[in-house]
Scaffold this motif. Structure first.
Motif, PDB file in Angstrom:
ATOM      1  N   MET A 198      44.049  30.926  30.042  1.00  0.00           N
ATOM      2  CA  MET A 198      44.594  32.276  29.853  1.00  0.00           C
ATOM      3  C   MET A 198      43.581  33.363  30.210  1.00  0.00           C
ATOM      4  N   MET A 199      42.385  32.975  30.592  1.00  0.00           N
ATOM      5  CA  MET A 199      41.401  33.997  30.953  1.00  0.00           C
ATOM      6  C   MET A 199      41.873  34.700  32.216  1.00  0.00           C
ATOM      7  N   PRO A 200      41.826  36.046  32.226  1.00  0.00           N
ATOM      8  CA  PRO A 200      42.385  36.746  33.385  1.00  0.00           C
ATOM      9  C   PRO A 200      41.401  36.899  34.535  1.00  0.00           C
ATOM     10  N   ILE A 201      41.893  36.684  35.749  1.00  0.00           N
ATOM     11  CA  ILE A 201      41.170  37.095  36.945  1.00  0.00           C
ATOM     12  C   ILE A 201      41.831  38.417  37.317  1.00  0.00           C
ATOM     13  N   VAL A 202      41.107  39.509  37.115  1.00  0.00           N
ATOM     14  CA  VAL A 202      41.608  40.885  37.143  1.00  0.00           C
ATOM     15  C   VAL A 202      42.693  41.010  36.060  1.00  0.00           C
ATOM     16  N   ASN A 203      43.982  41.036  36.414  1.00  0.00           N
ATOM     17  CA  ASN A 203      44.982  41.267  35.362  1.00  0.00           C
ATOM     18  C   ASN A 203      45.985  40.116  35.228  1.00  0.00           C
ATOM     19  N   LYS A 204      45.615  38.956  35.738  1.00  0.00           N
ATOM     20  CA  LYS A 204      46.565  37.840  35.700  1.00  0.00           C
ATOM     21  C   LYS A 204      45.847  36.581  35.217  1.00  0.00           C
ATOM     22  N   PRO A 205      46.415  35.867  34.231  1.00  0.00           N
ATOM     23  CA  PRO A 205      45.706  34.684  33.735  1.00  0.00           C
ATOM     24  C   PRO A 205      45.642  33.572  34.789  1.00  0.00           C
ATOM     25  N   LEU A 206      44.571  32.789  34.691  1.00  0.00           N
ATOM     26  CA  LEU A 206      44.341  31.707  35.656  1.00  0.00           C
ATOM     27  C   LEU A 206      45.569  30.830  35.853  1.00  0.00           C
ATOM     28  N   ILE A 207      46.228  30.484  34.752  1.00  0.00           N
ATOM     29  CA  ILE A 207      47.349  29.541  34.884  1.00  0.00           C
ATOM     30  C   ILE A 207      48.486  30.139  35.717  1.00  0.00           C
ATOM     31  N   GLU A 208      48.643  31.460  35.670  1.00  0.00           N
ATOM     32  CA  GLU A 208      49.724  32.078  36.453  1.00  0.00           C
ATOM     33  C   GLU A 208      49.449  31.987  37.957  1.00  0.00           C
ATOM     34  N   TYR A 209      48.176  32.065  38.332  1.00  0.00           N
ATOM     35  CA  TYR A 209      47.845  31.856  39.753  1.00  0.00           C
ATOM     36  C   TYR A 209      48.260  30.445  40.172  1.00  0.00           C
ATOM     37  N   GLY A 210      47.985  29.470  39.292  1.00  0.00           N
ATOM     38  CA  GLY A 210      48.337  28.078  39.599  1.00  0.00           C
ATOM     39  C   GLY A 210      49.842  27.899  39.709  1.00  0.00           C
ATOM     40  N   VAL A 211      50.579  28.519  38.785  1.00  0.00           N
ATOM     41  CA  VAL A 211      52.047  28.410  38.816  1.00  0.00           C
ATOM     42  C   VAL A 211      52.593  29.093  40.080  1.00  0.00           C
ATOM     43  N   ASP A 212      52.041  30.242  40.433  1.00  0.00           N
ATOM     44  CA  ASP A 212      52.461  30.919  41.683  1.00  0.00           C
ATOM     45  C   ASP A 212      52.298  29.980  42.878  1.00  0.00           C
ATOM     46  N   GLU A 213      51.163  29.291  42.901  1.00  0.00           N
ATOM     47  CA  GLU A 213      50.870  28.396  44.031  1.00  0.00           C
ATOM     48  C   GLU A 213      51.890  27.247  44.074  1.00  0.00           C
ATOM     49  N   ALA A 214      52.239  26.731  42.905  1.00  0.00           N
ATOM     50  CA  ALA A 214      53.218  25.633  42.841  1.00  0.00           C
ATOM     51  C   ALA A 214      54.598  26.123  43.289  1.00  0.00           C
ATOM     52  N   ILE A 215      54.972  27.316  42.854  1.00  0.00           N
ATOM     53  CA  ILE A 215      56.278  27.865  43.251  1.00  0.00           C
ATOM     54  C   ILE A 215      56.307  28.077  44.766  1.00  0.00           C
ATOM     55  N   GLN A 216      55.204  28.567  45.289  1.00  0.00           N
ATOM     56  CA  GLN A 216      55.132  28.788  46.744  1.00  0.00           C
ATOM     57  C   GLN A 216      55.269  27.468  47.508  1.00  0.00           C
ATOM     58  N   ALA A 217      54.882  26.354  46.863  1.00  0.00           N
ATOM     59  CA  ALA A 217      54.993  25.041  47.506  1.00  0.00           C
ATOM     60  C   ALA A 217      56.376  24.429  47.276  1.00  0.00           C
ATOM     61  N   GLY A 218      57.287  25.189  46.671  1.00  0.00           N
ATOM     62  CA  GLY A 218      58.664  24.719  46.483  1.00  0.00           C
ATOM     63  C   GLY A 218      58.891  23.976  45.182  1.00  0.00           C
ATOM     64  N   MET A 219      57.911  24.014  44.277  1.00  0.00           N
ATOM     65  CA  MET A 219      58.064  23.289  43.010  1.00  0.00           C
ATOM     66  C   MET A 219      58.741  24.180  41.966  1.00  0.00           C
ATOM     67  N   THR A 220      59.538  23.531  41.111  1.00  0.00           N
ATOM     68  CA  THR A 220      60.316  24.316  40.147  1.00  0.00           C
ATOM     69  C   THR A 220      60.092  23.878  38.699  1.00  0.00           C
ATOM     70  N   ASP A 221      59.531  22.673  38.505  1.00  0.00           N
ATOM     71  CA  ASP A 221      59.361  22.172  37.136  1.00  0.00           C
ATOM     72  C   ASP A 221      57.878  22.151  36.775  1.00  0.00           C
ATOM     73  N   MET A 222      57.491  23.059  35.927  1.00  0.00           N
ATOM     74  CA  MET A 222      56.083  23.136  35.525  1.00  0.00           C
ATOM     75  C   MET A 222      55.922  22.392  34.193  1.00  0.00           C
ATOM     76  N   ALA A 223      55.066  21.405  34.182  1.00  0.00           N
ATOM     77  CA  ALA A 223      54.844  20.589  32.987  1.00  0.00           C
ATOM     78  C   ALA A 223      53.402  20.819  32.539  1.00  0.00           C
ATOM     79  N   ILE A 224      53.250  21.333  31.339  1.00  0.00           N
ATOM     80  CA  ILE A 224      51.914  21.741  30.909  1.00  0.00           C
ATOM     81  C   ILE A 224      51.435  20.860  29.752  1.00  0.00           C
ATOM     82  N   VAL A 225      50.267  20.270  29.933  1.00  0.00           N
ATOM     83  CA  VAL A 225      49.664  19.445  28.870  1.00  0.00           C
ATOM     84  C   VAL A 225      48.760  20.364  28.058  1.00  0.00           C
ATOM     85  N   THR A 226      49.120  20.546  26.805  1.00  0.00           N
ATOM     86  CA  THR A 226      48.381  21.499  25.967  1.00  0.00           C
ATOM     87  C   THR A 226      47.671  20.764  24.834  1.00  0.00           C
ATOM     88  N   GLY A 227      46.951  21.535  24.056  1.00  0.00           N
ATOM     89  CA  GLY A 227      46.275  20.962  22.892  1.00  0.00           C
ATOM     90  C   GLY A 227      46.337  21.974  21.758  1.00  0.00           C
TER      91      GLY A 227
END
Ligand code: UTP
Length: 274
Positions: free
Chosen positions: A27-56
């Motif tokens: 959740m740490m932001p790079i400028v105004n967006k958390p790291l995980i959102e950049y990753g999700v954007d990249e996955a969506i751009q690759a045509g992926m729709t199901d994001m599965a997150i392993v949390t703790g």
């Protein structure tokens, strides 16, 4: 073709303490967006729709981020600030989010195995959100998904790193098929200085075929007493095919303070200000 993307995000992020004491590293932001959102954007751009997150433990902020916040929406409704939520609203509308908890932090391989229930018997992508990858034309996952269509086997993204930094990574060796594709024959997790099989380091982007789960189930703890994905991948490479791909684009190791600052400066100049 690949719809699922797994985000192992259960690690403690100890290199960023005290910031990560109660806040997930992802959740740490790079400028105004958390790291995980950049990753999700990249996955969506690759045509992926199901994001599965392993949390703790202590990772609720991740779930809240990919959900509506009605109070906030109501508060800024009709103001100029509403536009600041456009991107995250699009993300929430474009993908589904499921979560599973890794109860004990037994390593990246174990985190991926924990995601099995969410992924099922399908090829899937893995994104380590603390590796921020930027490429203007085609994101790194999209490049790898295109390659998967062609080869139908496990693909790991690799980058040339200075020899004296190989000890931080999983390092591969293999036979080059093209300038950017190597068939993996060897892999070592965090090699001792001088024992690295090459200077090609695995970074946080993978496409895995589901047989990796069987292998992970039988993988014993390796380096650092953790179940290492590198060990499972080597097993997969011996019995089938694992490709390493030298991706196009920039990668920032945002799990380290230096990489985080570099990424922040780069994104501020090249994305935020544009
Ligand atoms: P890292 O070792 O880079 O992350 O793991 P960390 O442990 O959170 O960070 P430091 O080293 O203590 O600062 C790589 C990725 O694997 C996930 C982490 O969340 C990170 O995205 N991971 C690691 C898990 O999900 N579970 C684990 O048991 C270990």
């Amino acid at each position: 073709m690949i719809k699922k993307c797994l985000f192992p995000a259960a690690g403690y992020g100890t290199r960023f303490l005290p910031a990560t004491k109660s806040m997930p590293k992802e959740m740490m932001p790079i400028v105004n967006k958390p790291l995980i959102e950049y990753g999700v954007d990249e996955a969506i751009q690759a045509g992926m729709t199901d994001m599965a997150i392993v949390t703790g433990r202590g990772k609720h902020a991740l779930m809240d981020h990919f959900d509506m916040n009605y109070e906030l929406e109501h508060q800024i409704s009709g103001t100029a600030k509403e536009a600041l939520l456009n991107d995250i609203r699009d993300v929430i509308d474009s993908a589904s989010f499921t979560y599973i908890r890794q109860r004990e932090m037994k390593g990246l391989g174990h985190a991926i195995l924990t995601g099995r229930e969410l992924v099922g018997d399908n090829p899937f992508a893995v994104v380590l959100a603390d590796d921020l990858c930027i490429n203007e034309d085609q994101g790194v996952l999209a490049q790898m998904a295109a390659l998967y269509k062609q080869f139908r086997c496990t693909i790991v993204a690799v980058e040339e790193v200075p020899r004296d930094e190989t000890h931080k990574y999983g390092v591969i060796a293999g036979e080059p098929l093209t300038d950017s594709i190597i068939r993996v024959t060897d892999m070592v997790e965090k090699p001792e200085p001088g024992k690295e099989p090459s200077n090609l380091a695995i970074i946080g982007r993978y496409i895995l075929t589901p047989d990796i789960f069987e292998i992970l189930e039988n993988t014993q703890p390796g380096k650092g007493g953790e179940i290492q994905i590198t060990d499972a991948l080597l097993e997969q490479a011996k019995n089938g095919c694992v490709l390493a791909y030298k991706f196009k684009g920039k990668r920032f190791d945002c799990g380290s303070v230096e990489g985080f600052i570099e990424a922040t400066n780069y994104c501020y100049e090249n994305i935020y200000k544009k």
